[in-house]
Enzyme design. Structure first.
Site, PDB file in Angstrom:
ATOM      1  N   ASP A  54      97.650   7.474  54.649  1.00 38.16           N
ATOM      2  CA  ASP A  54      96.634   7.106  55.638  1.00 38.16           C
ATOM      3  C   ASP A  54      96.340   8.282  56.571  1.00 38.16           C
ATOM      4  OD1 ASP A  54      96.564   4.516  54.605  1.00 38.16           O
ATOM      5  OD2 ASP A  54      98.057   3.781  56.020  1.00 38.16           O
ATOM      6  N   LYS A  86      95.458  -5.555  46.540  1.00 34.23           N
ATOM      7  CA  LYS A  86      95.177  -4.517  45.543  1.00 34.23           C
ATOM      8  C   LYS A  86      94.387  -5.086  44.361  1.00 34.23           C
ATOM      9  CE  LYS A  86      99.129  -1.588  46.727  1.00 34.23           C
ATOM     10  NZ  LYS A  86      98.365  -0.717  47.627  1.00 34.23           N
ATOM     11  N   HIS A 124     104.129   0.396  58.615  1.00 35.27           N
ATOM     12  CA  HIS A 124     103.449   1.651  58.954  1.00 35.27           C
ATOM     13  C   HIS A 124     102.156   1.366  59.734  1.00 35.27           C
ATOM     14  CE1 HIS A 124     101.498   0.378  55.265  1.00 35.27           C
ATOM     15  NE2 HIS A 124     100.575   1.306  55.375  1.00 35.27           N
TER      16      HIS A 124
END
Length: 293
Positions: A228, A171, A255
């Site tokens: 997503d 990030k 995920h």
């Protein structure tokens, strides 16, 4: 030809090379001149090589180099060459693998490893027709060549949407990328992102003078909660043309299915979307795109 030879692995699933008019041929019709201009070596897996030879779109081109069929280890060899050169040669500069999302071979270990090693080593992994056309233009622009005017509609960002997503460990790099290329990214009609990434990008934009009442990035749910999948739907509806998704290849992801869903959506609309998966590749893309202004 360029002084430093670019070397790419090349493969395409059956759908994309079986008949004339398939994606590999559309790519070459757009990009063969640029490939020749740059002298790019295309180290090409068996059936894809055979299909290109039959098409004559790279007739007598010495940079088209044949590798074994996939079942004989051709794709595995590309993985090895992305990570390290052989016989004194440099590693490949990236891989173009035009993927049919319903072809079982697209999730074979060698296909997944090719993508992972490209990301790990900061090299482009291109899996859509639009991405393949775009990347040859990126390489042309990076050498100082004039833009190809025929591709101008592809790079008209004022009518396009960009998705910006990053895993936790990356990030900070996404925020740094956005800071360096803020003016370019602001050309897009809209930017979308997931969870924390979108919040941090909006904080950056507001610190840069973006109107405080207006989000720079339209926020969606976090990835594990379905963000997503929400962006995948935008891609499928042709409402999101570019995805910059900084993936961390070194961690297990709870995920993973959602991540693969987004990648699959991009490949379903292969001529309408592209995906960049690492900071190094994103910086090179953005630097080249800035030259179009």
């Amino acid at each position: 030809m360029a002084n430093t030879t670019l070397r790419f692995g090349l493969a395409a699933n059956r759908l994309h090379h079986e008949t004339y008019g398939a994606a590999i041929f559309e790519w070459l019709e757009c990009s063969a001149a640029g490939i020749r201009q740059l002298g790019i070596e295309l180290h090409t897996v068996g059936r894809t090589y055979d299909a290109i030879q039959r098409s004559d779109l790279l007739e007598a081109y010495p940079g088209l180099i044949r590798y074994p069929y996939g079942r004989e280890g051709g794709l595995m060899k590309l993985v090895a060459r992305v990570t390290e050169g052989r016989d004194g040669a440099s590693p490949f500069d990236g891989a173009i693998y035009l993927i049919d999302p319903v072809d079982p071979s697209s999730i074979f270990p060698e296909a997944l490893a090719l993508k992972r090693q490209c990301i790990t080593h900061g090299r482009p992994f291109v899996s859509t027709l639009m991405g393949a056309i775009e990347w040859i233009e990126v390489e042309r622009l990076s050498t100082g060549l004039d833009p190809n005017p025929a591709l101008q509609p592809m790079f008209d960002f004022t009518g396009q949407t960009l998705a910006m997503i990053a895993h936790d460990a990356l990030k900070d790099q996404m925020v740094q990328f956005a800071s360096v290329h803020f003016d370019l990214l602001s050309r897009f009609a809209m930017r979308v992102g997931t969870g924390t990434t979108s919040s941090r990008l909006n904080e950056l934009a507001w610190s840069r003078g973006w109107p405080g009442e207006q989000p720079w990035v339209q926020p969606y749910l976090s990835g594990p909660l379905g963000g997503d999948a929400q962006i995948a739907e935008l891609v499928l509806e042709r409402r999101c043309q570019r995805v910059i998704f900084f993936e961390d290849p070194h961690v297990a992801r709870q995920h993973e299915a959602d991540i693969q869903l987004l990648e699959r959506a991009v490949r379903v609309v292969t001529d309408k979307a592209s995906c960049i998966a690492s900071p190094a590749v994103a910086h090179k893309w953005a630097t080249a795109m800035a030259r179009l202004a």
